[in-house]
Write an enzyme that holds these catalytic residues in place. Structure first.
Site, PDB file in Angstrom:
ATOM      1  N   HIS A   8      38.419  38.748  49.818  1.00  0.00           N
ATOM      2  CA  HIS A   8      37.029  38.343  50.013  1.00  0.00           C
ATOM      3  C   HIS A   8      36.138  39.524  50.385  1.00  0.00           C
ATOM      4  O   HIS A   8      34.925  39.475  50.138  1.00  0.00           O
ATOM      5  CB  HIS A   8      36.949  37.246  51.071  1.00  0.00           C
ATOM      6  CG  HIS A   8      37.380  35.910  50.570  1.00  0.00           C
ATOM      7  ND1 HIS A   8      36.826  34.721  51.014  1.00  0.00           N
ATOM      8  CD2 HIS A   8      38.310  35.557  49.644  1.00  0.00           C
ATOM      9  CE1 HIS A   8      37.396  33.710  50.382  1.00  0.00           C
ATOM     10  NE2 HIS A   8      38.319  34.199  49.565  1.00  0.00           N
TER      11      HIS A   8
ATOM     12  N   HIS B 273      47.833  33.357  44.782  1.00  0.00           N
ATOM     13  CA  HIS B 273      48.256  32.046  45.245  1.00  0.00           C
ATOM     14  C   HIS B 273      49.773  31.902  45.275  1.00  0.00           C
ATOM     15  O   HIS B 273      50.285  30.793  45.462  1.00  0.00           O
ATOM     16  CB  HIS B 273      47.611  30.960  44.384  1.00  0.00           C
ATOM     17  CG  HIS B 273      46.137  30.847  44.600  1.00  0.00           C
ATOM     18  ND1 HIS B 273      45.340  29.948  43.936  1.00  0.00           N
ATOM     19  CD2 HIS B 273      45.300  31.540  45.423  1.00  0.00           C
ATOM     20  CE1 HIS B 273      44.084  30.095  44.334  1.00  0.00           C
ATOM     21  NE2 HIS B 273      44.037  31.062  45.232  1.00  0.00           N
TER      22      HIS B 273
END
Length: 737
Positions: free
Chosen positions: A90, A260
């Site tokens: 992020h 993920h």
């Protein structure tokens, strides 16, 4: 009296100019990241400090932190790896290709608005977990570098080998106000009513230069567009947002599937249990936000996204489980404990471990955006290939992760540290190393004379040098004159450059280069990149001298020429300017006026307001408009470096009126006779209209202002010509930008 009702009769409070005049041109973005906000010494050299770091010791401390679970924010599965990967992702993921802003390079995740975005919930805890390590190593490691390195070490500690790591991201000390995050007044899950022209999730186009589907998100809504659990529609949003972060389909699949493979999402209950974000929290929160009253508020009770998904049975180890489960199961829509849309495997055994209770197991679950990798045909093809070829998957993820976390660092000359990979990558905009002796002062003098004797009008050399150097962007450190990519596709074909002056000046300079390089017996050469800049410098110097000012325009050789094969055409195409007010170029503005684009461009070039003013006035005097027009050329002596632009702009004997309803072009007439004197664009007239810019223009337009103007123009010109010279130690260019 409640806090929100507190009086605002303090310095800086009350109704401000922007409240009275919301459309007023603001110059604040040209005054950021200066010594006034930086607590470090003026001579602090971050790259040198980083190189003095005990790098291996730092990495060992980070690795130990991964499994040192803290009671105040317990680690999922006893390992903080997933949290730190998300933090690094992020931090870097705000980058976008159109303006080079965002990204990890300044450590902006620490400041508003990013520190309080809904998508960054709980990353305040990740940074607090890092504080003891940051405190230990001090200024030898910036927050910007530490956040990315923590992500790399997290990957290593979970069995994955990253492609490499470079330090060199110097911290900034205030929120970057230059980034346009969108025009919305609300955050996700709303916050997209301005960036999209319509609500049709299958046809809508995202506003440039944005790269996120909502205000407050890094990428897209994980539940699907506007919360619609449609994997195919989600794929459309993913392709746009990842593409605008410089990722192709293969890199996108690798990042999603690879990222993920670790950790989990958090949605133990509704976000209604959470307190305000960090910027709205009370003083007692000490910069932490989203404090939850649900259960313990952390661990098994943590609330972040509202989604509750653990993707694999090995959330703290690298594996291909994500891809295996993606294709092995049929998926049905369900709800998280917080009520968010997510998917669960049909008829599957409970094989997924619980993050805190070893006696519990869960069925495999996925996000809508995960299923996009299965149901979008292009993504599916790549994902199946990765599943069948785990080595390709690992290599693709390693490379995509490195690109994600280093995309805004600019050329390899900025890379520092022991883990810099040796492989040169096309997205790094490679330029060959200098492989010949450089020209000396005597050579430079003779080359200048050859340039001035070439028969080409010197304004064309000014235009060419500016066109090459002004592609630089302070955000991602791309562009600039080094590489001479002005002669290559796509830059040579941009409308702003595809003009007769470029072809004529390049032809003359290539002839001079060939003559000089072919005549040497001492192996000395001059690159076309150097010659382009030298020609501009010689032209400025000559124009000043003929106007009565004996100046020497600095020039430092050492640039090299890139090849077309070393130039990613698609990547560079995103850098084509929408406007360049310095040479009076503008396509039709959308919701901004030409003068706003000028300030935007000046900020990319790391210019101050006086530098911007001097450059515009000088380029007009030098007759350097992109199309050869006379707009803003307020002088009877075009091609001479004078202060005539300012003198005539400020002349009260001239009245101005727009030529049509668009208000883009103006005519200036003699106040007394009404006869036409000048034409001007909005960019030209703003230096007489805007109070702050007029104040600067008055300095340069005064009877004693020309000498200072010439001096300031030369200094600003030299700065722009060298913005990309990361191989040089520069005192005139802010190192912290």
């Amino acid at each position: 009296m409640g806090e929100s009702k507190c009086p605002v009769n303090f310095a800086g409070g009350g109704t401000r100019n922007k409240d009275w005049w919301p459309d007023q041109l603001r110059l604040n973005i040209l005054r950021q990241h200066t010594s006034a906000s930086n607590p470090l010494d003026a001579d602090f050299d971050y790259a040198a400090a980083f190189n003095s770091l005990d790098y291996n010791a730092l990495k060992k401390d980070l690795e130990a932190l991964m499994t040192d679970s803290q009671d105040w924010w317990p680690a999922d599965f006893g390992h903080y790896g997933g949290l730190f990967i998300r933090m690094a992702w992020h931090s870097a993921g705000t980058y976008r290709v159109f303006d080079g802003r965002g990204g990890a390079g300044q450590g902006q995740q620490r400041f508003a608005p990013l520190n309080s975005w809904p998508d960054n919930a709980s990353l305040d805890k990740a940074r607090r977990l890092l504080w003891p390590i940051k405190q230990k190593y001090g200024n030898k490691i910036s927050w910007a570098d530490l956040m990315i390195l923590a992500g790399n070490v997290a990957l290593e500690s979970m069995g994955f080998k990253p492609f490499g790591f470079s330090g060199g991201r110097a911290d900034t000390w205030e929120a970057d106000e230059s980034v346009y995050w969108g025009g919305e007044k609300t955050w996700f899950p709303k916050g997209n009513d301005v960036r999209y022209p319509n609500d049709d999730i299958y046809t809508r186009d995202l506003e440039n230069p944005l790269a996120a589907s909502h205000m407050g998100l890094i990428y897209v809504n994980p539940e699907g567009p506007n919360g619609n659990p449609d994997p195919k529609a989600a794929a459309r949003d993913i392709r746009v947002t990842f593409g605008r972060m410089a990722m192709n389909d293969e890199e996108t699949v690798a990042l999603i599937a690879g990222g993920h493979s670790f950790g989990k999402t958090h949605g133990a209950s509704s976000g209604d249990h959470c307190g305000p974000e960090p910027e709205a929290a009370g003083l007692e929160a000490q910069g932490l936000g989203w404090q939850s009253k649900y259960g313990s508020g952390s661990g098994r009770d943590a609330i972040t996204s509202g989604l509750e998904v653990t993707w694999t049975k090995t959330p703290t180890r690298w594996s291909t489980n994500f891809l295996e489960y993606l294709f092995a199961f049929d998926w049905e829509l369900t709800k998280s404990p917080a009520g968010a849309n997510q998917w669960v495997a049909k008829n599957a055994d409970a094989i997924i471990p619980d993050a805190f209770d070893p006696s519990k197991k869960h069925k495999p679950q996925m996000l809508t955006t995960d299923l996009a990798l299965r149901y979008d045909p292009a993504y599916e093809k790549i994902a199946r290939r990765f599943l069948e070829n785990p080595d390709q998957f690992a290599d693709a993820f390693a490379r995509a992760w490195f690109k994600l976390t280093h995309r805004d660092m600019g050329p390899r000359a900025r890379y520092v540290g022991p883990e810099v990979p040796s492989e040169v990558l096309i997205w790094q905009d490679p330029i060959p190393a200098v492989n010949h002796p450089l020209v000396d002062a005597s050579d430079i003098a003779s080359l200048k004379q050859a340039i001035l004797n070439s028969g080409v009008d010197r304004s064309k050399f000014v235009s060419t040098a500016w066109a090459a150097a002004s592609t630089f962007r302070g955000g991602d450190k791309r562009g600039g004159a080094n590489g001479a990519r002005i002669r290559l596709a796509p830059q040579r074909d941009w409308e702003v450059n595809n003009q007769p002056w470029l072809k004529e000046s390049l032809a003359a300079l290539e002839k001079i280069q060939s003559s000089f390089n072919g005549s040497r017996s001492d192996r000395k050469k001059i690159s076309l990149a150097d010659l382009i800049v030298l020609a501009g410098c010689a032209a400025v110097e000559s124009a000043a001298q003929e106007a009565g000012h004996a100046v020497s325009v600095p020039f430092t050789p050492g640039r090299m020429d890139a090849s077309q094969e070393e130039t990613d055409v698609e990547s560079f195409s995103h850098m084509e300017p929408v406007a360049d007010g310095f040479r009076n170029y503008s396509t039709a503005p959308t919701r901004r006026r030409a003068e706003h684009y000028l300030v935007d461009k000046a900020q990319m070039l790391t210019l101050s307001a006086p530098e911007m003013t001097a450059l515009v006035g000088g380029l007009r005097a030098l007759n350097a408009n992109y199309d050869g027009s006379a707009h803003g050329v307020f002088t009877s002596r075009p091609g001479y470096l004078t202060n005539d632009f300012f003198v005539n702009l400020l002349d009260m004997g001239t009245t101005w009126k727009p030529t049509d309803a668009s208000g883009e072009l103006y005519e200036g007439a003699d106040r007394r006779t009404g006869s036409k004197k000048w034409t001007a664009t909005r960019v030209d007239l703003v230096f007489g209209s805007h109070a702050e810019l007029r104040a600067i223009a008055e300095v340069y337009g005064s009877s004693d202002g020309e000498r200072k103007f010439v001096k300031d123009f030369v200094a600003a010109w030299n700065k722009v010509m060298n913005l990309d010279r990361f191989d040089l130690k520069r005192e005139n260019v802010p190192a912290r930008l």
